[in-house]
Motif scaffolding. Structure first.
Motif, short mmCIF file in Angstrom:
data_model
loop_
_atom_site.label_atom_id
_atom_site.label_comp_id
_atom_site.label_asym_id
_atom_site.label_seq_id
_atom_site.Cartn_x
_atom_site.Cartn_y
_atom_site.Cartn_z
N GLU A 1 110.90 2.95 -24.37
CA GLU A 1 110.33 3.92 -23.21
C GLU A 1 108.88 4.24 -23.74
OE1 GLU A 1 111.48 4.93 -20.42
OE2 GLU A 1 113.59 4.33 -20.84
N ALA A 2 107.70 4.07 -22.89
CA ALA A 2 106.45 4.49 -22.96
C ALA A 2 106.57 5.94 -22.60
CB ALA A 2 105.72 3.59 -22.09
N LEU A 3 105.61 6.68 -23.28
CA LEU A 3 105.24 8.19 -22.84
C LEU A 3 104.06 8.61 -22.20
CD1 LEU A 3 106.21 9.47 -26.66
CD2 LEU A 3 107.75 9.48 -24.73
N GLY B 1 104.84 5.70 -27.53
CA GLY B 1 106.12 5.08 -26.96
C GLY B 1 106.99 4.79 -28.15
#
Length: 121
Positions: free
Chosen positions: A45-47, A79
């Motif tokens: 997941e990217a943040l 991420g």
């Protein structure tokens, strides 16, 4: 064993429009598929940028919530990718090909196996 690959970068550099940064961002879209084909990918997941984040602490029975994480560094956690690898060296080799390794840094950390004894400090 599973490893968390924590991706750090300077957002001004990554999103500043430089050709190498733009190329890395373009390649990121398909990199999970590269890891999947090699049998290493578990999750990723990217943040979003930290200006919308909250930091929560509980001390002496009181919860304290502050805006964002505040640090003295330009690099932010951007991420996380969870991968399977035989050992930390393989994990580092595999994630070292990630496009953002050219722009920022990726910390490779083993995930805790709760069936094992706690570490002694």
């Amino acid at each position: 064993m599973r490893y968390a690959c924590l991706i750090y970068y300077d957002p001004k550099q990554l999103f500043g429009g430089a050709p190498d940064s733009n190329a890395a961002l373009e390649e990121c879209g398909g990199y999970d598929e590269v890891l999947t084909r090699s049998g290493h990918f578990v999750a990723g997941e990217a943040l979003e940028l930290p200006d919308g984040a909250k930091t929560v602490r509980k001390r002496a029975g009181r919860q304290v919530v502050t805006d964002g994480p505040f640090s003295e560094t330009k690099e932010i956690l951007g991420g996380v990718v969870i991968i399977e690898a035989a050992d930390v060296d393989e994990a580092a080799r595999v994630i070292g090909e990630h496009p953002l390794a050219r722009i920022g840094a990726i910390e490779v950390r083993p995930l805790v196996d709760f069936s094992e004894p706690r570490p002694e400090l």
